[in-house]
Scaffold this motif. Structure first.
Motif, PDB file in Angstrom:
ATOM      1  N   VAL A 228      -2.843 -11.181  -3.308  1.00  0.00           N
ATOM      2  CA  VAL A 228      -1.673 -12.005  -3.033  1.00  0.00           C
ATOM      3  C   VAL A 228      -2.061 -13.062  -2.004  1.00  0.00           C
ATOM      4  N   PRO A 229      -1.974 -14.345  -2.363  1.00  0.00           N
ATOM      5  CA  PRO A 229      -2.268 -15.397  -1.386  1.00  0.00           C
ATOM      6  C   PRO A 229      -1.074 -15.654  -0.482  1.00  0.00           C
ATOM      7  N   LEU A 230      -1.316 -15.768   0.823  1.00  0.00           N
ATOM      8  CA  LEU A 230      -0.248 -16.086   1.768  1.00  0.00           C
ATOM      9  C   LEU A 230      -0.648 -17.284   2.609  1.00  0.00           C
ATOM     10  N   THR A 231       0.314 -18.164   2.850  1.00  0.00           N
ATOM     11  CA  THR A 231       0.080 -19.290   3.747  1.00  0.00           C
ATOM     12  C   THR A 231       0.838 -19.120   5.054  1.00  0.00           C
ATOM     13  N   THR A 232       1.562 -18.023   5.193  1.00  0.00           N
ATOM     14  CA  THR A 232       2.283 -17.735   6.434  1.00  0.00           C
ATOM     15  C   THR A 232       2.295 -16.244   6.688  1.00  0.00           C
ATOM     16  N   ALA A 233       2.090 -15.849   7.946  1.00  0.00           N
ATOM     17  CA  ALA A 233       2.093 -14.432   8.300  1.00  0.00           C
ATOM     18  C   ALA A 233       3.485 -13.828   8.216  1.00  0.00           C
ATOM     19  N   ASP A 234       4.525 -14.651   8.183  1.00  0.00           N
ATOM     20  CA  ASP A 234       5.887 -14.133   8.148  1.00  0.00           C
ATOM     21  C   ASP A 234       6.196 -13.361   6.867  1.00  0.00           C
ATOM     22  N   LEU A 235       5.420 -13.579   5.821  1.00  0.00           N
ATOM     23  CA  LEU A 235       5.646 -12.866   4.568  1.00  0.00           C
ATOM     24  C   LEU A 235       4.784 -11.610   4.435  1.00  0.00           C
ATOM     25  N   LEU A 236       3.999 -11.294   5.465  1.00  0.00           N
ATOM     26  CA  LEU A 236       3.059 -10.183   5.366  1.00  0.00           C
ATOM     27  C   LEU A 236       3.764  -8.854   5.112  1.00  0.00           C
ATOM     28  N   SER A 237       4.848  -8.586   5.837  1.00  0.00           N
ATOM     29  CA  SER A 237       5.540  -7.307   5.651  1.00  0.00           C
ATOM     30  C   SER A 237       6.097  -7.177   4.243  1.00  0.00           C
ATOM     31  N   HIS A 238       6.563  -8.290   3.654  1.00  0.00           N
ATOM     32  CA  HIS A 238       7.072  -8.263   2.278  1.00  0.00           C
ATOM     33  C   HIS A 238       5.980  -7.815   1.313  1.00  0.00           C
ATOM     34  N   VAL A 239       4.794  -8.357   1.493  1.00  0.00           N
ATOM     35  CA  VAL A 239       3.691  -8.050   0.591  1.00  0.00           C
ATOM     36  C   VAL A 239       3.238  -6.604   0.758  1.00  0.00           C
ATOM     37  N   ILE A 240       3.150  -6.134   1.998  1.00  0.00           N
ATOM     38  CA  ILE A 240       2.699  -4.759   2.240  1.00  0.00           C
ATOM     39  C   ILE A 240       3.680  -3.762   1.631  1.00  0.00           C
ATOM     40  N   VAL A 241       4.969  -3.938   1.914  1.00  0.00           N
ATOM     41  CA  VAL A 241       5.971  -3.011   1.390  1.00  0.00           C
ATOM     42  C   VAL A 241       6.010  -3.081  -0.134  1.00  0.00           C
ATOM     43  N   GLY A 242       6.045  -4.290  -0.689  1.00  0.00           N
ATOM     44  CA  GLY A 242       6.107  -4.434  -2.133  1.00  0.00           C
ATOM     45  C   GLY A 242       4.900  -3.838  -2.836  1.00  0.00           C
ATOM     46  N   SER A 243       3.711  -4.058  -2.288  1.00  0.00           N
ATOM     47  CA  SER A 243       2.490  -3.504  -2.881  1.00  0.00           C
ATOM     48  C   SER A 243       2.510  -1.986  -2.846  1.00  0.00           C
ATOM     49  N   ALA A 244       2.948  -1.419  -1.716  1.00  0.00           N
ATOM     50  CA  ALA A 244       2.983   0.040  -1.586  1.00  0.00           C
ATOM     51  C   ALA A 244       3.973   0.661  -2.563  1.00  0.00           C
ATOM     52  N   LEU A 245       5.154   0.062  -2.699  1.00  0.00           N
ATOM     53  CA  LEU A 245       6.156   0.621  -3.603  1.00  0.00           C
ATOM     54  C   LEU A 245       5.711   0.511  -5.059  1.00  0.00           C
ATOM     55  N   GLU A 246       5.098  -0.599  -5.428  1.00  0.00           N
ATOM     56  CA  GLU A 246       4.591  -0.713  -6.797  1.00  0.00           C
ATOM     57  C   GLU A 246       3.474   0.289  -7.035  1.00  0.00           C
ATOM     58  N   HIS A 247       2.592   0.455  -6.039  1.00  0.00           N
ATOM     59  CA  HIS A 247       1.486   1.401  -6.210  1.00  0.00           C
ATOM     60  C   HIS A 247       1.986   2.827  -6.387  1.00  0.00           C
ATOM     61  N   LEU A 248       3.026   3.229  -5.670  1.00  0.00           N
ATOM     62  CA  LEU A 248       3.569   4.575  -5.844  1.00  0.00           C
ATOM     63  C   LEU A 248       4.080   4.772  -7.270  1.00  0.00           C
ATOM     64  N   GLU A 249       4.644   3.721  -7.857  1.00  0.00           N
ATOM     65  CA  GLU A 249       5.074   3.797  -9.257  1.00  0.00           C
ATOM     66  C   GLU A 249       3.883   3.983 -10.188  1.00  0.00           C
ATOM     67  N   MET A 250       2.809   3.235  -9.929  1.00  0.00           N
ATOM     68  CA  MET A 250       1.610   3.359 -10.749  1.00  0.00           C
ATOM     69  C   MET A 250       0.991   4.750 -10.610  1.00  0.00           C
ATOM     70  N   GLU A 251       0.994   5.273  -9.395  1.00  0.00           N
ATOM     71  CA  GLU A 251       0.413   6.596  -9.158  1.00  0.00           C
ATOM     72  C   GLU A 251       1.195   7.678  -9.900  1.00  0.00           C
ATOM     73  N   ARG A 252       2.520   7.547  -9.909  1.00  0.00           N
ATOM     74  CA  ARG A 252       3.342   8.509 -10.644  1.00  0.00           C
ATOM     75  C   ARG A 252       2.965   8.533 -12.123  1.00  0.00           C
ATOM     76  N   LEU A 253       2.766   7.369 -12.707  1.00  0.00           N
ATOM     77  CA  LEU A 253       2.427   7.296 -14.129  1.00  0.00           C
ATOM     78  C   LEU A 253       0.992   7.748 -14.393  1.00  0.00           C
ATOM     79  N   ILE A 254       0.088   7.456 -13.466  1.00  0.00           N
ATOM     80  CA  ILE A 254      -1.293   7.926 -13.629  1.00  0.00           C
ATOM     81  C   ILE A 254      -1.329   9.453 -13.653  1.00  0.00           C
ATOM     82  N   GLN A 255      -0.530  10.086 -12.790  1.00  0.00           N
ATOM     83  CA  GLN A 255      -0.489  11.545 -12.780  1.00  0.00           C
ATOM     84  C   GLN A 255       0.059  12.087 -14.092  1.00  0.00           C
ATOM     85  N   GLU A 256       0.953  11.340 -14.724  1.00  0.00           N
ATOM     86  CA  GLU A 256       1.569  11.799 -15.966  1.00  0.00           C
ATOM     87  C   GLU A 256       0.671  11.584 -17.178  1.00  0.00           C
TER      88      GLU A 256
END
Length: 457
Positions: A228-256
């Motif tokens: 994810v390219p960022l030009t401002t640090a103010d969006l960093l928390s959005h990217v971290i939270v969004g990436s983590a939540l999407e990854h948990l979804e992927m992990e659930r499906l990988i386990q299945e």
């Protein structure tokens, strides 16, 4: 994720889902080792953070928002308790004599937000030297942390400069870091361990290097993650939270479905692409919806950049990759992003700019506006997306809705804007809930194959 990821594993085949297949057939032993079961309600998350002189705003943003980051991952990821989330931290700078302070600083996993905050406060941006930094040492240090075997895992690399040894001008260690580690080898170890390496590319600094962006894209291809390219640090928390939540979804499906997918792949009867397409169709038929981090990339994709990513993904080492790399012609950025920067610069140079109708750049000869549109548009087979807004990082603040921010200058009632405020308006980052995408199905497929593949020579 894109087609280059498929090249990392080559052509592959399988049998229909639900049937036993692979070498040995029938009731024999499967042709793969079942991956370690993981609990998608537990997450080990590591920040690998460039702590050189240009990264102060990103360190400050992580420190300021660590509490809300943790809170929203736990709540929106439906983790049973705060203890189910552990965060580790790796800070890195550079090797002596480029930087004599430290190469890496490692902090163990913790679930204590006050501890995390104190650890982040102990880091500050300083030093650097020749341009490339000790990225490889940071990845190595992250691998060496005490990961839980039964938890979902992920790393987030936050950087504005590449590692040593990829052929950048003025590199003080042109053959790679003195520790002898190779980042491509380390990324394959991460992939085998089920640790996706997400990259926050701090722009425009990273794209000032010839090959840095392509290398970081290769990291995400190998480990089934996102850049994810960022030009401002103010969006960093959005990217971290969004990436983590999407990854948990992927992990659930990988386990299945991971073991079934991996068995088909290692049987060698279909291509990875075919397996991913069938998986995507079947998950859509059962109405599978996932959280998805959506953003419009500011990077221009070219034949040379695609070639370089493919070279990095397939090469055994950086040394093997370097002779095959191609220089990128023209800007790394899309016409749309360059236009937004031009317009915003023009606006700031005029007193009372709020009443000015901003001109637009004429199209370049031979350019095709449609070619710069986002490659993340919804598939026709996917149901409508719903924007997820129940957690704080994606809520509006100070009159700015991140989810609705256009690629360009926005609020006409604002008489003047700082550089950072313009950058916030120049990007769009949002979390959506939609039918699983084909790209996610590919990431699930390749991640499952990596976790069960025999060690690479």
């Amino acid at each position: 994720m894109n087609a280059e990821m498929l090249a990392a594993l080559g052509g592959i085949d399988t049998v229909p889902f639900g049937q036993q297949g692979g070498a040995g057939g029938g009731g024999g032993q499967p042709a793969f080792a079942a991956h370690q079961p993981r609990n998608s309600t537990m997450l080990d998350l590591v920040f690998i953070l460039d702590c050189t002189g240009s990264m102060g705003s990103y360190i400050a943003s992580a420190t300021k928002n660590i509490e809300v980051i943790c809170e929203n991952i736990v709540q929106s990821g439906h983790l049973p308790s705060a203890d189910c989330l552990r965060i580790g931290l790796i800070g890195y700078r550079d090797y002596p004599p480029q930087d004599n302070s430290y190469v890496t600083k490692s902090f163990p996993f913790t679930s204590s937000v006050p501890t995390m905050k104190e650890q982040l406060k102990s880091l500050y941006a300083s030093g650097g030297g020749d341009g490339p930094e000790a990225v490889t040492a940071g990845i190595r240090a992250a691998l060496d942390l005490d990961w839980r075997s039964d938890a979902a895992k992920m790393c987030v690399l936050i950087a504005d400069a590449p590692c040593h040894g990829i052929g950048e001008y003025g590199d003080g260690f042109p053959q790679g870091g003195p520790d002898g580690e190779d980042p491509l080898v380390l990324c394959r170890q991460m992939a085998a361990a089920g640790i996706p390496l997400f990259v926050v590319a701090c722009e425009p600094a990273l794209s000032g290097y010839q090959y840095g962006l392509d290398l970081f894209n290769a990291f995400t291809v190998i480990t089934s993650a996102l850049l994810v390219p960022l030009t401002t640090a103010d969006l960093l928390s959005h990217v971290i939270v969004g990436s983590a939540l999407e990854h948990l979804e992927m992990e659930r499906l990988i386990q299945e479905v991971g073991n079934a997918v991996a068995e088909r792949i290692h049987a060698g009867m279909q291509t990875v692409d075919d397996v991913a397409r069938e998986l995507h169709e079947r998950l859509l038929l059962r109405g599978e919806e996932t959280k998805q981090l959506k953003f419009e990339s500011i990077h221009r994709e070219t034949e040379e950049s695609r070639h370089n990513v493919r070279v990095f993904v397939e090469a055994a080492s950086l040394e093997a990759a370097k002779p095959q790399l191609q220089k990128i012609r023209g800007s790394r950025f899309t016409e749309k992003y360059l236009q937004s920067r031009y317009n915003s610069s023009f606006a700031r140079s005029i007193p009372g700019a709020s009443s000015v109708l901003y001109p637009t750049l004429p199209p370049r000869p031979g350019s095709h506006p449609s070619s710069t549109s986002s490659s993340l548009s919804t598939s026709p087979s996917s149901p409508p997306r719903r924007v997820i807004s129940e957690f704080k990082p994606f809520a509006a603040s100070s009159g700015l809705s991140v989810a609705d921010a256009p690629l360009g200058l926005g609020n006409e009632n604002q008489p003047s804007m700082s550089e950072d405020e313009v950058d916030k308006l120049a990007q769009s980052v949002e979390l959506k809930f939609a039918g699983i995408s084909l790209e996610q199905a590919k990431r699930i497929t390749v991640a499952s194959a990596w976790r069960t593949a025999p060690p690479r020579a």
